[in-house]
Scaffold this motif. Structure first.
Motif, PDB file in Angstrom:
ATOM      1  N   GLY A 248       0.822  -1.211   0.000  1.00 53.11           N
ATOM      2  CA  GLY A 248       0.000   0.000   0.000  1.00 53.11           C
ATOM      3  C   GLY A 248       0.852   1.255   0.000  1.00 53.11           C
ATOM      4  O   GLY A 248       0.561   2.226  -0.714  1.00 53.11           O
ATOM      5  N   ILE A 249       1.945   1.249   0.769  1.00 55.05           N
ATOM      6  CA  ILE A 249       2.870   2.388   0.800  1.00 55.05           C
ATOM      7  C   ILE A 249       3.494   2.580  -0.578  1.00 55.05           C
ATOM      8  O   ILE A 249       3.549   3.701  -1.100  1.00 55.05           O
ATOM      9  CB  ILE A 249       3.972   2.160   1.847  1.00 55.05           C
ATOM     10  CG1 ILE A 249       3.379   2.072   3.255  1.00 55.05           C
ATOM     11  CG2 ILE A 249       5.014   3.266   1.773  1.00 55.05           C
ATOM     12  CD1 ILE A 249       2.833   3.344   3.799  1.00 55.05           C
ATOM     13  N   SER A 250       3.959   1.497  -1.187  1.00 53.65           N
ATOM     14  CA  SER A 250       4.597   1.585  -2.507  1.00 53.65           C
ATOM     15  C   SER A 250       3.627   2.140  -3.542  1.00 53.65           C
ATOM     16  O   SER A 250       3.995   2.968  -4.384  1.00 53.65           O
ATOM     17  CB  SER A 250       5.101   0.202  -2.936  1.00 53.65           C
ATOM     18  OG  SER A 250       6.086  -0.277  -2.029  1.00 53.65           O
ATOM     19  N   MET A 251       2.378   1.695  -3.496  1.00 53.58           N
ATOM     20  CA  MET A 251       1.376   2.154  -4.447  1.00 53.58           C
ATOM     21  C   MET A 251       1.113   3.656  -4.293  1.00 53.58           C
ATOM     22  O   MET A 251       1.019   4.399  -5.273  1.00 53.58           O
ATOM     23  CB  MET A 251       0.086   1.361  -4.258  1.00 53.58           C
ATOM     24  CG  MET A 251      -1.006   1.678  -5.280  1.00 53.58           C
ATOM     25  SD  MET A 251      -2.498   0.712  -4.978  1.00 53.58           S
ATOM     26  CE  MET A 251      -1.849  -0.963  -5.123  1.00 53.58           C
TER      27      MET A 251
ATOM     28  N   GLY B 291      20.017  -1.439  -5.672  1.00 51.90           N
ATOM     29  CA  GLY B 291      20.086  -2.837  -5.266  1.00 51.90           C
ATOM     30  C   GLY B 291      18.701  -3.282  -4.817  1.00 51.90           C
ATOM     31  O   GLY B 291      17.721  -3.160  -5.545  1.00 51.90           O
ATOM     32  N   ARG B 292      18.611  -3.790  -3.607  1.00 49.49           N
ATOM     33  CA  ARG B 292      17.329  -4.263  -3.092  1.00 49.49           C
ATOM     34  C   ARG B 292      16.590  -3.168  -2.320  1.00 49.49           C
ATOM     35  O   ARG B 292      15.482  -3.380  -1.842  1.00 49.49           O
ATOM     36  CB  ARG B 292      17.558  -5.469  -2.180  1.00 49.49           C
ATOM     37  CG  ARG B 292      18.202  -6.649  -2.907  1.00 49.49           C
ATOM     38  CD  ARG B 292      18.453  -7.814  -1.968  1.00 49.49           C
ATOM     39  NE  ARG B 292      17.191  -8.334  -1.398  1.00 49.49           N
ATOM     40  CZ  ARG B 292      17.165  -9.329  -0.518  1.00 49.49           C
ATOM     41  NH1 ARG B 292      18.298  -9.902  -0.098  1.00 49.49           N
ATOM     42  NH2 ARG B 292      16.009  -9.757  -0.049  1.00 49.49           N
ATOM     43  N   ARG B 293      17.212  -1.997  -2.215  1.00 53.49           N
ATOM     44  CA  ARG B 293      16.616  -0.910  -1.433  1.00 53.49           C
ATOM     45  C   ARG B 293      15.970   0.116  -2.342  1.00 53.49           C
ATOM     46  O   ARG B 293      16.315   0.263  -3.507  1.00 53.49           O
ATOM     47  CB  ARG B 293      17.684  -0.218  -0.585  1.00 53.49           C
ATOM     48  CG  ARG B 293      18.313  -1.122   0.477  1.00 53.49           C
ATOM     49  CD  ARG B 293      19.351  -0.339   1.279  1.00 53.49           C
ATOM     50  NE  ARG B 293      18.765   0.784   2.000  1.00 53.49           N
ATOM     51  CZ  ARG B 293      19.196   2.041   1.900  1.00 53.49           C
ATOM     52  NH1 ARG B 293      20.219   2.324   1.088  1.00 53.49           N
ATOM     53  NH2 ARG B 293      18.619   2.987   2.602  1.00 53.49           N
ATOM     54  N   ILE B 294      15.030   0.843  -1.799  1.00 52.94           N
ATOM     55  CA  ILE B 294      14.437   2.010  -2.465  1.00 52.94           C
ATOM     56  C   ILE B 294      14.863   3.236  -1.677  1.00 52.94           C
ATOM     57  O   ILE B 294      14.628   3.330  -0.463  1.00 52.94           O
ATOM     58  CB  ILE B 294      12.901   1.912  -2.513  1.00 52.94           C
ATOM     59  CG1 ILE B 294      12.469   0.743  -3.400  1.00 52.94           C
ATOM     60  CG2 ILE B 294      12.290   3.213  -3.007  1.00 52.94           C
ATOM     61  CD1 ILE B 294      10.964   0.578  -3.497  1.00 52.94           C
ATOM     62  N   VAL B 295      15.502   4.163  -2.366  1.00 57.81           N
ATOM     63  CA  VAL B 295      15.978   5.383  -1.705  1.00 57.81           C
ATOM     64  C   VAL B 295      15.255   6.590  -2.290  1.00 57.81           C
ATOM     65  O   VAL B 295      14.700   6.547  -3.393  1.00 57.81           O
ATOM     66  CB  VAL B 295      17.504   5.545  -1.871  1.00 57.81           C
ATOM     67  CG1 VAL B 295      18.238   4.383  -1.223  1.00 57.81           C
ATOM     68  CG2 VAL B 295      17.878   5.689  -3.335  1.00 57.81           C
ATOM     69  N   VAL B 296      15.285   7.673  -1.566  1.00 57.60           N
ATOM     70  CA  VAL B 296      14.616   8.913  -1.977  1.00 57.60           C
ATOM     71  C   VAL B 296      15.578   9.738  -2.819  1.00 57.60           C
ATOM     72  O   VAL B 296      16.740   9.949  -2.443  1.00 57.60           O
ATOM     73  CB  VAL B 296      14.146   9.705  -0.743  1.00 57.60           C
ATOM     74  CG1 VAL B 296      13.432  10.991  -1.165  1.00 57.60           C
ATOM     75  CG2 VAL B 296      13.228   8.853   0.130  1.00 57.60           C
ATOM     76  N   THR B 297      15.104  10.221  -3.962  1.00 59.23           N
ATOM     77  CA  THR B 297      15.924  11.048  -4.860  1.00 59.23           C
ATOM     78  C   THR B 297      16.082  12.451  -4.271  1.00 59.23           C
ATOM     79  O   THR B 297      15.358  12.833  -3.339  1.00 59.23           O
ATOM     80  CB  THR B 297      15.260  11.158  -6.235  1.00 59.23           C
ATOM     81  OG1 THR B 297      14.020  11.870  -6.085  1.00 59.23           O
ATOM     82  CG2 THR B 297      14.993   9.787  -6.834  1.00 59.23           C
ATOM     83  N   PRO B 298      17.008  13.263  -4.812  1.00 56.73           N
ATOM     84  CA  PRO B 298      17.124  14.651  -4.339  1.00 56.73           C
ATOM     85  C   PRO B 298      15.799  15.407  -4.412  1.00 56.73           C
ATOM     86  O   PRO B 298      15.466  16.161  -3.491  1.00 56.73           O
ATOM     87  CB  PRO B 298      18.177  15.240  -5.274  1.00 56.73           C
ATOM     88  CG  PRO B 298      19.048  14.068  -5.625  1.00 56.73           C
ATOM     89  CD  PRO B 298      18.109  12.909  -5.745  1.00 56.73           C
TER      90      PRO B 298
END
Length: 308
Positions: free
Chosen positions: A32-35, A53-60
């Motif tokens: 739900g968060i990803s959506m 990699g396996r993580r999702i990070v926040v862009t600038p």
């Protein structure tokens, strides 16, 4: 318009670092968060997150928006807390119009009581107004509460959409110079006996002026007014100087000179102190707290028998 919930999710991702941690923090599911974050990204039109990699990070760009989102959520939280405080009657600023003797004798005590109970949360803003001015100001929305009065020989305060609540009742006494009181020693005054005296009266626009003239009319004479004063202390000083006599309500009898006697009237006159609010705001919790503080202050200032 940006969705505050989605901005909060982005801010939490920037703070916590993983979708799983965000889901746990907000008590939602990770999918739900990803959506929701994907939807926000489409609405903004720029990438807000990226895979490393396996993580999702926040862009600038996402970090910039996350900072705004965090600030917005903080402000909304503060706003909700302040609204709750107002609802519970522990915050807010209320304009109070009070007649002069009550502004001097009652309002300072009430103000002190509010400060002790609520600190800087709940405030009064005092405006000194006679009832002839405070009631129109209340009706017009210029003040939230009127601390007003009416005399037993004048019409009561009323009006459409107004709520009038009694606070206290005080007596009116005749102030005379000791040299003018040689006829009897029973401590009461018949106004007829003072028909030939000079009189000190309030200003004509005051309800107190009407009270004096109705009282003397009932006694069968028109007062020979030699002085007009708005301050009861000034009236008492003039009585002390031998200028004339005056009718003084209880709260106005402050620092009575030694050569001035205050005599009870054989035909009593009373002054009713009332709180007047608009019917639409009569249930306001903060206003009720202020009304309570004013009543408590009146109890301290006036004898228990005079409290309504």
């Amino acid at each position: 318009m940006l969705d505050v919930r989605k901005l909060n999710m982005l801010a939490e991702l920037d703070r916590l670092g993983t979708i799983a941690a965000v889901a746990k923090s907000l008590n939602l599911t990770a999918p739900g968060i990803s959506m929701q974050l994907a939807t926000l990204e489409r609405e903004i039109g720029v990438p807000l997150t990226e895979k490393q990699g396996r993580r999702i990070v926040v862009t600038p760009a996402g970090q910039l928006l996350a900072r705004h989102g965090s600030s917005i959520v903080d402000m909304l939280t503060v706003a909700e807390m302040e609204v709750a405080s107002i609802r519970d009657g522990v915050a807010g600023t209320y304009r109070v119009g009070a007649f002069p003797t009550a502004a001097r004798a009652i309002v300072p005590r009430a103000w002190s009581g509010l400060a002790s109970a609520f600190g800087q949360g709940l405030h009064m803003r005092l405006i000194e107004l006679e009832p002839s001015d405070s009631i129109p100001a209340l009706t017009a929305g210029d003040i939230e509460l009127a601390l007003a009065h009416n005399y037993s020989n004048t019409p009561p305060i009323s009006g459409p959409g107004l709520v009038v609540s009694p606070v206290a009742t005080e007596t009116v006494q005749l102030a005379v110079n000791v040299d003018d009181w040689t006829e009897t020693g029973n401590g009461t005054a018949n106004l007829e006996d003072f028909a030939a005296h000079d009189w000190i009266v309030p200003s004509q626009e005051w309800t107190c002026y009407d009270m004096v003239h109705r009282a003397t009319d009932l006694a069968g004479f028109a007062p020979r007014a030699v002085a007009e004063a708005t301050d009861f202390s000034v009236q008492l000083a003039l009585v002390s100087a031998g200028v004339g006599v005056a009718l003084i309500p209880q709260l106005g009898a402050v620092d009575v000179p030694e050569n001035v006697l205050l005599l009870e009237l054989q035909l009593p006159i009373y002054r009713s102190i009332v709180l007047v609010s608009r019917r639409a705001s009569a249930g306001d919790a903060g206003l009720l707290q202020i009304c309570s503080a004013i009543r408590n202050a009146a109890i301290e200032q006036l004898p228990a028998g005079s409290i309504s």
